[in-house]
Design an enzyme around this catalytic site. Structure first.
Site, mmCIF file in Angstrom:
data_model
loop_
_atom_site.group_PDB
_atom_site.id
_atom_site.type_symbol
_atom_site.label_atom_id
_atom_site.label_comp_id
_atom_site.label_asym_id
_atom_site.label_seq_id
_atom_site.Cartn_x
_atom_site.Cartn_y
_atom_site.Cartn_z
ATOM 1 N N CYS A 386 0.835 -1.195 0.000
ATOM 2 C CA CYS A 386 0.000 0.000 0.000
ATOM 3 C C CYS A 386 0.880 1.260 0.000
ATOM 4 O O CYS A 386 1.471 1.589 -1.011
ATOM 5 C CB CYS A 386 -0.967 -0.028 1.189
ATOM 6 S SG CYS A 386 -2.327 1.159 1.038
ATOM 7 N N HIS A 511 -3.601 -4.691 0.292
ATOM 8 C CA HIS A 511 -3.119 -5.291 1.544
ATOM 9 C C HIS A 511 -3.252 -6.815 1.414
ATOM 10 O O HIS A 511 -4.212 -7.417 1.920
ATOM 11 C CB HIS A 511 -3.957 -4.810 2.732
ATOM 12 C CG HIS A 511 -3.658 -3.421 3.169
ATOM 13 N ND1 HIS A 511 -2.830 -3.137 4.228
ATOM 14 C CD2 HIS A 511 -4.074 -2.213 2.677
ATOM 15 C CE1 HIS A 511 -2.753 -1.816 4.383
ATOM 16 N NE2 HIS A 511 -3.501 -1.240 3.453
ATOM 17 N N GLU A 513 -1.903 -9.183 2.887
ATOM 18 C CA GLU A 513 -1.840 -9.940 4.140
ATOM 19 C C GLU A 513 -3.223 -10.350 4.642
ATOM 20 O O GLU A 513 -3.360 -11.355 5.352
ATOM 21 C CB GLU A 513 -1.115 -9.142 5.223
ATOM 22 C CG GLU A 513 -1.751 -7.824 5.610
ATOM 23 C CD GLU A 513 -1.356 -6.653 4.724
ATOM 24 O OE1 GLU A 513 -1.696 -5.508 5.077
ATOM 25 O OE2 GLU A 513 -0.713 -6.889 3.674
#
Length: 535
Positions: A386, A511, A513
């Site tokens: 990001c 993102h 993750e």
């Protein structure tokens, strides 16, 4: 056609102190119940007066987790998704602010027909409606109540779940209280009195727990179970001792070994089923294996006091390390210190890989930009997340001669705004709920590193940001040494950027993750760990 059985509700509360492990406990319970073939949903009720977690300070409350439909939620939802391998939605995170907002809106619209609006029944009814609506279609619905029993702000949620016993029937409700057993070093004793008092406080609010989960730093003697049972009225077989585990992913197996799923099934009138935890055992084995090689991954961050701020990134890195069969050592690098401190810069030379971290605001931005440029020049594997991707674009622009290149987030008057606000968000930069949030698709260019890592043309990842790569500068990317390897389906937004002449230098506006799982690492994190292992 036979009617679907009623949903069974499991309410998880906490006593003694905050941070006792309710979230991991709730996620682990969901894990072992799902392993029995039951459909499980899970929800977090937070007593904060915020409408959502979007404006909470991550240094105090930990990361803001983003669901696929764009809800900004408590970090516990990340645990839920990783442990249950499901995608939650905005209904899975309920804060007091949202409830009060709805109740006030209903009062203004005349829904209550002139009645005096009160905590009971109007606020508690609204909470129960949210819980029931979220539970629809599932065999089991787990609800974690944030905070500690006795907190003033959580009383409406405690009362609401007490009343659920009347609303849906006692045979469909089960209450689990997570307590803490401290160890007193001076007398070398485990003390159950705080746990006893925590149960007494819960009973005083009208809830009798069916199951106790007793957390501790080390393993208490078995006699603690009998003592807790005697003073709380909870059967010994419904009390689980849960000392600290070497990895949080072992907790489902600890609960499985305690046979607590059978106790829950019996109390809820569910047929006992055989579990299938073989896949999860592999996760735990991977987490506990000492591999031959260790890689050091640096995180260029500005919040260093509370690692919960970057919980999902850390868990995604661990999952990738296990898949790459390497140990991982996470090295925290102070983004501000990189500009001022020679010793902080020296850390970079000891690393095998670098993550440019997400975030908001100008603090630490120059350090992040410097680190992104250093990683490129020194051929260090780099993954920008990001804001971390945006920092790499600024770094490459500056290397190519645009010395004042910047983001309008940090320098509104910059002559070269290579990162700028989305057109539709201009004027709303400081407000909540104004970002690109949730799932967005990207199309990956053939022959790029991104395409190789993902192995497919179209991908979906979750986003949380206001600023974008400025399309006015895209034609200069090749001159800067980078290329846009992933674009939005309409070609208007840059989603991934990489440096073709570097072993591993890639950034994503998303993102990734949030979609990583302990047994299914995200391709970008796995790519970073594999590149770092080769260094």
């Amino acid at each position: 056609m036979a009617a679907r059985p009623e949903t069974k509700y499991i309410f998880v509360t906490g006593g003694v102190l905050s941070g006792v492990g309710k979230g991991i406990t709730a996620a682990s319970l969901g894990n072992i119940l799902k392993s029995r073939g039951l459909s499980v949903n899970i929800q977090k009720c937070d007593p904060y007066l915020n409408v959502d977690a979007g404006t909470l300070n991550p240094a105090e409350h930990g990361e803001v987790f983003v669901t696929h439909d764009g809800a900004e939620a408590d970090l516990d939802l990340g645990h839920y998704e990783r442990f249950l391998d499901i995608e939650l939605n905005s209904a899975s995170s309920l804060m007091s602010g949202r409830i009060l907002q709805k109740v006030i809106a209903d009062e203004r619209s005349g829904r209550y027909l002139g009645k005096t609006v009160q905590i009971i029944p109007h606020v508690t009814d609204a909470i129960q409606e949210e819980i029931e609506n979220t539970a629809k279609g599932f065999d089991i619905h787990i609800v974690e109540i944030g905070g500690t029993v006795g907190d003033y702000e959580s009383l409406s949620f405690i009362e609401a779940i007490r009343e659920m016993n009347l609303r849906v029937g006692g045979e469909n409700c089960l209450y689990i209280h997570v307590v803490y057993i401290p160890f007193i070093g001076a007398s070398a004793e485990f003390k159950t009195k705080p746990a006893q008092n925590a149960v007494r406080e819960l009973r005083g609010l009208g809830i009798v727990p069916d199951v106790l989960v007793a957390r501790s730093e080390a393993t208490p003697p078995r006699s603690a179970v009998n003592k807790l049972s005697l003073h709380t009225g909870v059967e010994p077989e419904a009390i689980v001792l849960l000392p600290n585990a070497p990895t949080i992913y072992q907790v489902p197996l600890s609960l499985e070994n305690a046979k607590i799923a059978d106790v829950i099934s019996d109390k809820l009138g569910i047929r006992r089923r055989k579990s299938d935890v073989e896949e999860w055992k592999k996760v735990v084995k991977s987490a506990l294996t000492d591999y031959k090689k260790t890689v050091r991954i640096g995180l260029i961050a500005k919040y260093l006091d509370n690692q919960d701020t970057y919980m999902s990134i850390c868990e995604a890195l661990k999952a990738a390390a296990w898949a790459a069969e390497v140990n991982i050592e996470i090295v925290w690098v102070d983004a501000e210190g990189l500009i001022k401190n020679v010793k902080e810069r020296a850390k970079l030379k000891t690393l095998d890989g670098l993550v440019g971290m997400p975030g908001f605001g100008s603090r630490g931005s120059e350090g992040k930009i410097w680190a992104a440029g250093w990683a490129y020049e020194n051929k260090l594997p780099y993954l920008g997340i990001c804001l971390g991707m945006q920092m790499s674009v600024i770094a490459m622009a500056r290397r190519a001669g645009l010395k004042k290149a910047n983001s309008t987030e940090f320098e509104p008057a910059t002559p070269d705004p290579v990162i700028s606000t989305m057109a539709e968000q201009i004027g709303k930069e400081e407000t909540g709920g104004t970002m690109r949030l949730g799932d967005y698709a990207a199309v990956l260019e053939r022959g790029t590193l991104a395409r190789k890592l993902f192995g497919q043309e179209k991908i979906i990842d979750r986003h949380r940001h206001r600023y974008e790569v400025n399309n006015s500068y895209r034609d200069l990317f090749e001159k800067w040494g980078i290329k846009a390897s992933g674009l939005s389906p309409d070609g208007n937004l840059v989603e991934l950027v990489e440096a073709p002449n570097h072993p591993f230098y890639i950034g994503t506006q998303a993102h990734p993750e949030f979609r990583s799982r302990p047994n299914k690492p995200h391709p970008l994190y796995l790519g970073l760990l594999r590149a770092a292992a080769k260094k």
